[in-house]
Structure formats: C-alpha cells, structure tokens
Design an enzyme around this catalytic site. Structure first.
Site, PDB file in Angstrom:
ATOM      1  N   THR A 155       0.825  -1.210   0.000  1.00 38.15           N
ATOM      2  CA  THR A 155       0.000   0.000   0.000  1.00 38.15           C
ATOM      3  C   THR A 155       0.860   1.262   0.000  1.00 38.15           C
ATOM      4  O   THR A 155       0.529   2.246  -0.668  1.00 38.15           O
ATOM      5  CB  THR A 155      -0.943   0.000   1.214  1.00 38.15           C
ATOM      6  OG1 THR A 155      -1.826  -1.124   1.130  1.00 38.15           O
ATOM      7  CG2 THR A 155      -1.758   1.277   1.273  1.00 38.15           C
ATOM      8  N   SER A 194      -7.115  -1.001  -6.743  1.00 37.40           N
ATOM      9  CA  SER A 194      -6.745  -1.255  -5.350  1.00 37.40           C
ATOM     10  C   SER A 194      -5.252  -1.521  -5.347  1.00 37.40           C
ATOM     11  O   SER A 194      -4.677  -1.893  -6.382  1.00 37.40           O
ATOM     12  CB  SER A 194      -7.502  -2.477  -4.818  1.00 37.40           C
ATOM     13  OG  SER A 194      -6.882  -3.015  -3.666  1.00 37.40           O
ATOM     14  N   THR A 195      -4.628  -1.351  -4.210  1.00 39.70           N
ATOM     15  CA  THR A 195      -3.229  -1.780  -4.100  1.00 39.70           C
ATOM     16  C   THR A 195      -3.092  -3.239  -4.501  1.00 39.70           C
ATOM     17  O   THR A 195      -2.088  -3.647  -5.090  1.00 39.70           O
ATOM     18  CB  THR A 195      -2.721  -1.593  -2.655  1.00 39.70           C
ATOM     19  OG1 THR A 195      -2.657  -0.200  -2.366  1.00 39.70           O
ATOM     20  CG2 THR A 195      -1.336  -2.201  -2.460  1.00 39.70           C
ATOM     21  N   THR A 241      36.640 -36.414 -13.735  1.00 36.33           N
ATOM     22  CA  THR A 241      35.406 -36.695 -13.005  1.00 36.33           C
ATOM     23  C   THR A 241      35.777 -37.009 -11.564  1.00 36.33           C
ATOM     24  O   THR A 241      36.754 -37.722 -11.306  1.00 36.33           O
ATOM     25  CB  THR A 241      34.650 -37.890 -13.622  1.00 36.33           C
ATOM     26  OG1 THR A 241      35.494 -39.045 -13.611  1.00 36.33           O
ATOM     27  CG2 THR A 241      34.222 -37.588 -15.051  1.00 36.33           C
ATOM     28  N   SER A 372      47.655 -10.877  -1.230  1.00 35.08           N
ATOM     29  CA  SER A 372      47.958 -11.138   0.175  1.00 35.08           C
ATOM     30  C   SER A 372      48.722  -9.973   0.791  1.00 35.08           C
ATOM     31  O   SER A 372      49.544  -9.339   0.135  1.00 35.08           O
ATOM     32  CB  SER A 372      48.789 -12.421   0.307  1.00 35.08           C
ATOM     33  OG  SER A 372      49.183 -12.630   1.648  1.00 35.08           O
ATOM     34  N   SER A 373      48.440  -9.744   2.070  1.00 36.16           N
ATOM     35  CA  SER A 373      49.170  -8.721   2.817  1.00 36.16           C
ATOM     36  C   SER A 373      50.453  -9.275   3.420  1.00 36.16           C
ATOM     37  O   SER A 373      51.277  -8.519   3.927  1.00 36.16           O
ATOM     38  CB  SER A 373      48.278  -8.163   3.933  1.00 36.16           C
ATOM     39  OG  SER A 373      47.946  -9.192   4.851  1.00 36.16           O
ATOM     40  N   LYS A 378      51.542 -13.166  -4.554  1.00 36.02           N
ATOM     41  CA  LYS A 378      50.346 -14.007  -4.612  1.00 36.02           C
ATOM     42  C   LYS A 378      49.204 -13.238  -5.276  1.00 36.02           C
ATOM     43  O   LYS A 378      48.930 -12.093  -4.933  1.00 36.02           O
ATOM     44  CB  LYS A 378      49.927 -14.443  -3.211  1.00 36.02           C
ATOM     45  CG  LYS A 378      48.834 -15.504  -3.176  1.00 36.02           C
ATOM     46  CD  LYS A 378      48.623 -15.989  -1.739  1.00 36.02           C
ATOM     47  CE  LYS A 378      47.697 -17.189  -1.680  1.00 36.02           C
ATOM     48  NZ  LYS A 378      46.307 -16.841  -2.019  1.00 36.02           N
TER      49      LYS A 378
END
Length: 526
Positions: A155, A194-195, A241, A372-373, A378
């Site tokens: 509404t 109507s809504t 697989t 990476s830190s 990397k």
C-alpha cells in the site's frame, strides 16, 4: 486538503518527527540523484498559479496533518511510510524498474477510465502527461523514499505512486502540489484500482524488465565463453570426473560447454518472464472487481499492453490471481538456477587456474589485484570468488521468496514487499556479477597449452581408449602398474607387446584423443 484547527500535541510531535525524517531522506535522495534530474524538472515545470515559495505544505490523512516539504512530489501517505519503515535504508528510489512498472499501471488505468467515461478528459490528459514525465523524461525517480521493506502488502508504494503522479498532474494543470480538490491521488489517479491489483501488476512489469536485463547480460557472457571455446579448440587436455583423471578432451570443448550451460538458462529465464505477463489488474481488493465500471478489466489490460508494448493478458480467475504468488516463486527459481550454473562455472575456473606451481595451472585468469598482505607475489581469483558469493546470496533470497509465498492467507499475500526486495536484489546483483565475470575475467583468460598436453601424455586415463584392443582387465593391470611405477602407459604397452607401435600411436594420437570416432574406424578396419 482541509486543515484541522485543534491539532493535538501528539500530532505536533509526529509532525516534527516526520519533518526530520523527510529532511534527512530528501537530502540522501538529492545527493544520489545528482543534478540531471533536477535540470530536467526545472526545464519542464509548468508555472503554478502561486509563485510564493514556502518551505512546507500541509497535507492530512486519516491520522491527522503532516508538514510536507514544498518541493516534494510525494505526500502525506508516503511520509507516514517513511516514518514507519526505517528498516534497510534501501529505498524504492533504488529500484527504477519497479517505479516504472507502477507508473505504467497508472497510465493504463487513466486511459481505460477515460475510454469508459469515468474520468474527465482533462484529468486523464494530466495523469497521462505526468506518467510520461516519469517514464520518458525520468522525472521524479528520486521521489520514492519509502523503504523496500514495508507492511501493508505494498500500500505504501501504491500511495507513493499515486501522490507523485497526482502532483505532477497538478503541475500540468497549473496548480500547486497538494491541491487535491483539483485532482486527487486516490479518487483520480487510483480510480478503479486497489493496491491489491495495481501493486502486483506493477511488480510483475518491473520483474519482467529486470529479467530482460539479466538475460542480456547472460547472453553476452555465454558469447564470451563461446569465443574462448573457439580460441582453445585445438588445445588437448585431460577431462576429470570426481577430481580424478578421466579421458582427454579439448579446452575448447570445456569452454563451449560453459557457453551452452548459460544459453540454456536464457531459455529458462525467458519462460519464467512470460509467466509474469498474466496480470490481475481489474481485480481491485480481492478479485471481485468492486468499484470498477463495466468492461474495465479488459480495457485496462489492453491499455497496459499499449503502454508497455507487451502481450499482457488478464488472469482467468482474478480471485485466485490476487492471492497467488506462484509466478514469483517460479521466476526466482529460474534466477536461482542460473546462479547455480554460474557458481559451478566459477568453481571450475578457480580449479583450472589453481597454482601456478602446485595446482592444475591449465588456464590463467587475468590478475586483478594483489592477493595477500603477507605473501609476496600471490594473486587470487577474486572475480570468480565474488561471483560465487553473489550466487550464494541469490540462493538465500530464493528461500526468502519461498517462505514469503507460503505465508499468504486467504485472499491476499501481504508479504509481497519482501518477495519484491529479494527478486529485484537477485536480478541486480546477478546481472552485475555476470557482467563483472565477462569483462574482468573471461575475456582475458589465456591457456597453458604445454601444461595441458603434459597432463594428457602422463595420464593413466588414456588407457580407456585401448579397451577395444586390450579389454578392461588388462587395462586395469596396465593402469595399476603405470600408477605404481610412474611409467607412461605407452611404454608399458609396447614393452609387453600388447599392441604394435603403429596402431598404438594411431589410437593415442591427438586426433583420436580429441575425436574418438577415429578409434571406431580403426576398430572396424581390423
């Protein structure tokens, strides 16, 4: 609207609170919408009768009066919703497809009501003009400040749409915003609605539009995979697989399979989108069509088809259609399925690019950022990773849609807003993810052909091609010995004189490994 002279202190407090909320919300909306919409508005404004600038206007509803910012095209009902539903801080302003869907419904209703002579020509013209200002000129797209989470079965959004369209229409007629005795949001813009029929119809149109965008993004992604498939067509590699060596294939075949997977999802999404073209517009409150003129149901659906250019049709049973949300479940299920396929593809890309020294290293993904830190040099597969995460979010949204659809009661499902939030979010983030994967990953993938070929040459899996000549039991013995000793299958076959070298080389040639039909011809010749 009429003013109440003896406003209570409680109402005064509500006014002040609402004013603060609206000021904050409008500041946010203004910052987000930038200056383009403002310029468009200023160019097309019809001068109202009164040019005195006021900071606020007064509007009232069932609960009393509220101050509305004078520049706002929404009204008192929208402001109530802003106050009530401060949940996610994500507003309908951020869901333009939904806004357009709702406005298309209002335009179609005005056309139908005019054709049935229930709406005066001048009002119909003003409403249609107002709708076109939003749909074509993209005005007032920042005038929907209500939260995507809301009670009331939608509404709030319907009221918001009615108010914005009404105030734009008043502008066309040369009147001030809020002069609803001239043209009313409910009596005129919401006429014959109507809504419970306008909201789900606008919702369906918005989701349909969002699905077209997603389908287009998936199409571009599958084309990118297809191009890579053609590029890698002559690169032989091992198929796998259960993460174990299987039999050879080409890298091109692997990438073309990704493309075919996504093309299949386009078909599924299109079918789901088409189910949304059956609407309950004309049902009004519960499906009986109360307060609609004779013939309105078919007139308004025909008008909506004109407005949208879509082949819409009226639901066979409006009472069923008003309470049912199955089409949304089906639509999100199709989105979830596409997300599942996309996530699996990203899993494969991450595996195939793993390493580079201690993984498969069959393909290279374009490096996008330091990984990476602490570990120098990397680089991580950040694009497939983020797409995986988006897909997980879509899976969660699918459960939300399922639970909300199940929660419907009797003649209406009041949980449609959270269904909408989930659907629109899934469409947006999955479409963005598909685009990101294409632009920042797939188009830049390269192959390590030598690595791929080395895996084939050293594989035990090629023994499968010798089954017609050796049988399964001997193949088991050769494969086991190759695994235990590390010796190549070719070498063991020749050492044991199980096949002559010419035949063995023909069977294990690149041509036959990539196109096993060659083995069939050889077998028949013998």
């Amino acid at each position: 609207m009429s003013k109440t002279s003896n406003k209570s202190s409680a109402d005064s407090k509500n006014d002040a609170k609402a004013e603060d909320i609206v000021n904050g919300e409008n500041q946010i909306a203004t910052n987000e919408s930038q200056s383009s919409d403002s310029a468009a508005v200023s160019e097309r404004v019809v001068e109202p009768k009164t040019t005195v600038q006021k900071k606020f206007r007064i509007e009232s509803d069932l609960l009393g009066e509220l101050q509305i910012p004078s520049h706002a095209y929404y009204g008192v009902h929208t402001l109530r919703a802003v106050d009530n539903f401060q949940i996610s801080r994500t507003t309908i302003n951020h869901v333009p497809d939904f806004i357009r869907g709702m406005v298309q419904v209002k335009k179609a209703a005005a056309l139908a009501n005019r054709r049935l002579h229930t709406l005066p020509a001048q009002k119909a013209e003003a409403i249609v003009w107002a709708c076109d200002q939003i749909l074509i000129e993209e005005r007032c797209m920042d005038q929907f400040p209500i939260d995507v989470f809301q009670g009331g079965a939608g509404t709030s959004l319907n009221m918001n749409t009615n108010e914005v369209v009404a105030n734009l229409a008043l502008e066309f007629l040369g009147h001030e915003k809020g002069e609803y005795h001239i043209l009313h949001p409910m009596d005129d813009v919401n006429m014959s609605q109507s809504t419970n029929d306008s909201y789900p119809t606008g919702f369906r149109l918005g989701i349909y539009a969002g699905l077209q965008t997603l389908i287009a993004e998936i199409d571009e992604l599958q084309v990118a995979f297809r191009h890579k498939g053609n590029e890698f067509v002559d690169i032989i590699k091992m198929g796998r697989t259960q993460l174990q060596d299987a039999v050879p294939m080409s890298l091109g075949e692997e990438f073309r399979a990704f493309a075919h997977n996504l093309a299949e999802e386009q078909t599924v999404l299109r079918e789901a989108a088409n189910r949304l073209l059956e609407v309950n517009l004309g049902a009004t409150a519960i499906g009986t069509g109360v307060n609609t003129p004779a013939g309105y149901r078919h007139q308004v659906v025909a008008a909506l088809s004109e407005v949208t250019g879509l082949e819409l049709k009226s639901a066979r049973d409006l009472i069923e259609a008003t309470s049912d949300t199955g089409a949304y479940v089906h639509a999100h299920s199709a989105i979830k399925r596409a997300a599942m396929k996309l996530s699996k593809i990203c899993n494969d890309l991450r595996l195939l690019s793993s390493g580079p020294r201690a993984g498969l290293n069959e393909i290279n993904l374009p490096p996008r950022q330091a990984g990476s830190s602490i570990m120098p040099a990397k680089v991580n597969p950040v694009i497939p990773e983020v797409v995986n995460q988006v897909c997980f979010k879509v899976f969660g949204n699918d459960l939300t849609v399922t639970m909300a659809a199940e929660a419907g009661q009797l003649q209406l499902n009041v949980m449609e807003p959270v269904i909408g939030e989930s659907l629109f979010q899934s469409l947006r983030i999955l479409g963005n993810a598909a685009k990101t994967l294409r632009e920042k990953c797939v188009v830049g993938i390269t192959a390590n052909a030598d690595v791929c070929r080395a895996y084939v040459d050293n594989s035990i899996g090629i023994i499968t091609y010798l089954n017609p000549f050796l049988g399964h039991d001997i193949g088991d013995q050769i494969g086991k010995e190759a695994a235990e000793t590390g010796r190549p299958v070719r070498e063991l076959i020749l050492e044991k004189k199980l096949m002559d070298e010419k035949t063995l080389e023909a069977v294990l040639s690149k041509e036959n490994l990539m196109h096993p039909m060659f083995r069939g011809r050889l077998y028949l010749e013998n």
